[in-house]
Enzyme design. Sequence first.
Site, PDB file in Angstrom:
ATOM      1  N   PRO A   2       0.835  -1.209   0.000  1.00  0.00           N
ATOM      2  CG  PRO A   2      -0.710  -1.524   1.710  1.00  0.00           C
ATOM      3  CD  PRO A   2       0.614  -2.011   1.204  1.00  0.00           C
ATOM      4  CD  GLU A   3       3.406   2.443  -4.245  1.00  0.00           C
ATOM      5  OE1 GLU A   3       3.575   3.557  -4.758  1.00  0.00           O
ATOM      6  OE2 GLU A   3       3.698   1.386  -4.817  1.00  0.00           O
ATOM      7  CG  HIS A  87      -3.872 -14.399   7.346  1.00  0.00           C
ATOM      8  ND1 HIS A  87      -2.651 -15.027   7.473  1.00  0.00           N
ATOM      9  CD2 HIS A  87      -4.548 -15.072   6.375  1.00  0.00           C
ATOM     10  CE1 HIS A  87      -2.585 -16.028   6.595  1.00  0.00           C
ATOM     11  NE2 HIS A  87      -3.718 -16.070   5.931  1.00  0.00           N
TER      12      HIS A  87
END
Length: 267
Positions: A2-3, A87
């Site tokens: 993710p940017e 997760h």
Amino acid sequence: MPELPEVENVIRSLVKKISGNRIIDVEVITPNIIYNRLEFSDLVKDKIIITLERRGKYIIIKLNEGNLLIHLRMTGKLLYNGEINKHTHLKIDFIDGDYLIYNDVRKFGRISYLNDEELEFYLLKKVGLEPGLMEYNEFRDKLMKKNGPIKKNLLDQTLIAGIGNIYADEILFASGLHPLYETKNLLEIDLSNLYNNIRDILDKATIAGGSTIRDYVNGDGTAGEYQDAHKVYGHSGKECTCCGCILEKTKVVGRTSVYCPICQRIR
Ligand SMILES: [Zn+2]
């Protein structure tokens, strides 16, 4: 992975949903992802979420006392009432019965509780110019002090914050610059193209909900659409949309970089 555009979309998807809510329970399932793991639950419990902010690729959850600083790294996800599975590493319960979870397949993400001073100090050290807020002159001055390939410097979070491998490749293509082009050889026109393309591409990607390459989703589970607008990232071996020649790849600071050998020729 993710940017800036993806992180911004996580924040936008969550801010209205969780602001004002009181945290009544904190369950740390995987202590390794938490920086101050021993006191974390006690520090966060009973706090009220004021708002969410972004700096570079960091998510800041502002509490009525202190802050949660979150970096999603490769596969981290903050999900509102999301699916709890193997997760899931952290669960934050709110007084109204809703909850926020942190899921992360690769477990590279990190979460810390910091007071305001600690947060400011940390961000000052780690996070550079904010693309949407930086002035052209400060961008130019900071960049021109650097040596080495332009792509390496675009990825340096202490210089300009929020650009990762996807958007660096897209920004360089739009600017007609080879990823290995030496930064100190950039002309004024290159700098102004870069400045405009950084802001323009990150903006457009944010509006499109970010890019979903593997499994990125925002806080309510929605995928991004900007991957459909990618011109070079992930397109090695395909034709350049501009000149038709075959896109090539190289490595810059260990990261695969795709470029057009004609449109991004080293001058
Ligand atoms: Zn081309």
